[in-house]
Design a protein around this motif. Structure first.
Motif, short mmCIF file in Angstrom:
data_model
loop_
_atom_site.label_atom_id
_atom_site.label_comp_id
_atom_site.label_asym_id
_atom_site.label_seq_id
_atom_site.Cartn_x
_atom_site.Cartn_y
_atom_site.Cartn_z
N LYS B 207 0.83 -1.22 0.00
CA LYS B 207 0.00 0.00 0.00
C LYS B 207 0.86 1.26 0.00
O LYS B 207 2.00 1.25 0.46
CB LYS B 207 -0.88 0.02 1.27
CG LYS B 207 -1.76 -1.19 1.44
CD LYS B 207 -3.12 -0.90 0.84
CE LYS B 207 -4.01 -2.12 0.68
NZ LYS B 207 -4.02 -3.05 1.79
N HIS B 209 0.73 5.24 1.31
CA HIS B 209 0.06 6.21 2.18
C HIS B 209 0.74 7.56 2.01
O HIS B 209 1.96 7.65 2.15
CB HIS B 209 0.17 5.78 3.64
CG HIS B 209 -0.26 4.38 3.91
ND1 HIS B 209 -1.50 4.06 4.41
CD2 HIS B 209 0.38 3.20 3.74
CE1 HIS B 209 -1.61 2.75 4.55
NE2 HIS B 209 -0.48 2.20 4.15
N LEU B 225 -3.62 3.99 -1.53
CA LEU B 225 -3.49 3.58 -2.93
C LEU B 225 -2.61 2.33 -2.99
O LEU B 225 -1.89 2.03 -2.05
CB LEU B 225 -2.82 4.71 -3.73
CG LEU B 225 -3.60 6.02 -3.83
CD1 LEU B 225 -2.71 7.15 -4.32
CD2 LEU B 225 -4.79 5.85 -4.78
N ALA B 229 0.95 2.48 -7.65
CA ALA B 229 0.12 3.49 -8.33
C ALA B 229 1.03 4.41 -9.15
O ALA B 229 2.10 4.80 -8.67
CB ALA B 229 -0.67 4.30 -7.31
N GLU B 233 -1.26 9.48 -11.03
CA GLU B 233 -2.48 9.21 -10.28
C GLU B 233 -2.35 9.70 -8.83
O GLU B 233 -3.29 10.28 -8.28
CB GLU B 233 -2.75 7.69 -10.30
CG GLU B 233 -4.08 7.31 -9.67
CD GLU B 233 -4.23 5.79 -9.51
OE1 GLU B 233 -3.71 5.03 -10.36
OE2 GLU B 233 -4.87 5.38 -8.52
N VAL B 234 -1.18 9.51 -8.23
CA VAL B 234 -0.96 9.98 -6.85
C VAL B 234 -1.10 11.50 -6.81
O VAL B 234 -1.76 12.06 -5.94
CB VAL B 234 0.45 9.54 -6.34
CG1 VAL B 234 0.64 9.99 -4.90
CG2 VAL B 234 0.62 8.03 -6.48
N GLU B 237 -4.73 12.49 -7.06
CA GLU B 237 -5.42 12.28 -5.78
C GLU B 237 -5.07 13.41 -4.80
O GLU B 237 -5.93 13.88 -4.05
CB GLU B 237 -5.04 10.93 -5.17
CG GLU B 237 -5.62 9.71 -5.88
CD GLU B 237 -7.15 9.65 -5.80
OE1 GLU B 237 -7.72 10.18 -4.82
OE2 GLU B 237 -7.76 9.09 -6.72
#
Ligand code: FES
Ligand code: FES
Lengths: 161, 273
Positions: B207, B209, B225, B229, B233-234, B237
């Motif tokens: 994961k 964070h 996420l 990822a 995309e990060v 977000e």
């Protein structure tokens, strides 16, 4: 509240209002005015002292919190009129200009050198990041620190000594 | 100069909770004092009493329980966090964040719990706690409750803590032990300064964070996420959760830009264990 402290090896007992800071207690209660107030809010570090071995901003400590502690201030630095090695190095390297930041600068460096006797320039810079020198004599201060740690051998002096 | 108040220093938790039950609203809790005393001076506020919690024995110590995780008490300072081999070994991001907070003098007094209780948007420890999924234990004479750090902040300098309550621990879950993480903090100078923007990032157990400071009314955390990822995309977000403002220290545009730069750097730098 009645405050008992040991400052520079001497025991004091004195009444102080609860809302006094340690800085005010040292200056107005005990008459030790070597410790300076700049911002009074934890920014400038001019009020730095050593309390139970650790540097603190004395403007951010209440006098009652200091009850029972052991304190070092600039008044404990020179002994019998003789400057300490750190003070002599400050003198030699012109690390004192207006002098307002100096007492706190000395205390920060003193505490730092106990844990790191052979620091790099970067480490010295980080050690004094909480002490502002508005005369901006940082370079001379760093030279003075290197002088007491014996790290200036063979280095040219700036010529202002 | 501080306006007059009384100083009380209860010795036990029961005594403290009694004081807060009877006189909570007139009381200001004091741990390290680096925020509280500055605030009392600058805002010229005068609580009836300042309640020093540092004499409560049960509030000290950093402990690790293999079932629960790392528990930090309200007396623990940032310098204690930095000096803890346990923290460096199991939760290195906490040490990274503690090292970025303030100056040596401030770290000697400032506490991680005080840092989150002040609830400044730029709280350095908050970003780390958020990225590590930490939770707080809050007590009063009414009982004990547990609040995730992500639900702890309500607004600028506002938390869920009621006037009769005190945060007795912050706990970083055992599952996060050994988590790889790092943090970037943007300042105006290399010396001590508040964050203009900060990002803490953790890659652990498949994961990702990410927590962000100084870019919203409170420190914020992205939804969890997958660890792989894509960077874009990060960043996308992150842009959904931040609400930066222009102020004397930086513009919203600069903050937004640097958050993305920090995400790129940290995504490239942090290697999952
Ligand atoms: S007077 Fe204490 S930090 Fe400035
Ligand atoms: S010598 Fe003037 S502030 Fe440092």
């Amino acid at each position: 509240m009645r405050i008992r402290v040991r400052v520079n090896g001497r025991d004091y007992q004195q009444e102080a209002p609860d809302h006094w800071t340690l800085l005010r207690f040292l200056r107005e209660g005990l008459g030790l005015t070597g410790t300076k107030e700049g911002c009074g809010a934890g920014e400038c570090g001019a009020c730095t002292i050593i309390m139970d071995g650790l540097t603190v901003n004395s403007c951010l400590v209440l006098a009652p919190e200091a009850d029972g502690t052991v304190i070092e201030t600039i008044e404990g630095e020179a002994v019998a009129g003789e400057l300490s090695p750190l003070q002599r190095a400050f003198h030699k390297h012109h690390a004192v200009q207006c002098g307002f930041c100096t007492p706190a600068m000395i205390l920060s460096i003193k505490a730092f050198l106990r844990t790191n006797p052979r620091p790099t320039v970067r480490e010295i810079q980080e050690a004094i990041e909480g002490n502002f020198c508005r005369c901006t004599g940082y370079q001379q201060i760093i030279e003075a620190v290197q002088e007491v740690t014996g790290q200036r051998e063979g280095q040219e002096e700036l010529g202002h000594a | 100069m501080l306006r007059p108040f009384f100083y009380v220093a209860p010795r036990t938790k029961a005594e403290l909770l009694g004081i807060l039950r009877d006189e909570g609203p007139g009381s200001r809790l004091l741990a390290g004092g680096t925020d509280v005393l500055a605030e009392l001076r600058v805002a010229g506020k005068a609580p009836k009493q300042v309640v020093d919690i540092k004499k409560v024995e049960a509030f000290q110590g950093i402990r690790f329980d293999p079932g629960e995780g790392l528990s930090i008490g309200p007396r623990v300072t940032c310098a204690d966090v930095l000096a803890s081999p346990l923290v460096h070994r199991e939760y290195p991001l906490l040490a990274t964040a503690a090292a970025k907070l303030g100056s040596p003098q401030l770290r000697n007094r400032a506490t991680p719990i005080g840092n989150i209780c002040t609830a400044s948007p730029c709280a350095d420890m908050a970003a780390a706690f958020l990225a590590l999924g930490a939770w707080t234990e809050i007590e009063s004479a009414r009982g004990v409750r547990r609040v995730e750090v992500k639900d702890f902040f309500v607004g600028v300098k506002q938390t869920v803590v009621e006037p009769d309550e005190v945060v007795t621990r912050v706990v970083v879950p055992a599952e996060m032990a050994g988590a790889a993480g790092d943090m970037e903090k943007l300042k105006r100078i290399r010396g001590h300064d508040l964050a203009l923007a900060s990002v803490a990032l953790v890659k652990h157990g498949g994961k990702l964070h990410v927590a962000i400071g100084s870019c919203a009314p409170t420190p914020v955390v992205l939804p969890v996420l997958p660890v792989d990822a894509p960077v874009d995309e990060v960043k996308a977000e992150a842009l959904k959760v931040i609400r930066p403002i222009d102020d004397v220290r930086a513009s919203a545009e600069y903050r937004t830009f640097m958050v993305q730069v920090f995400i790129e750097r940290l995504m490239a730098r942090v290697e999952p264990q």
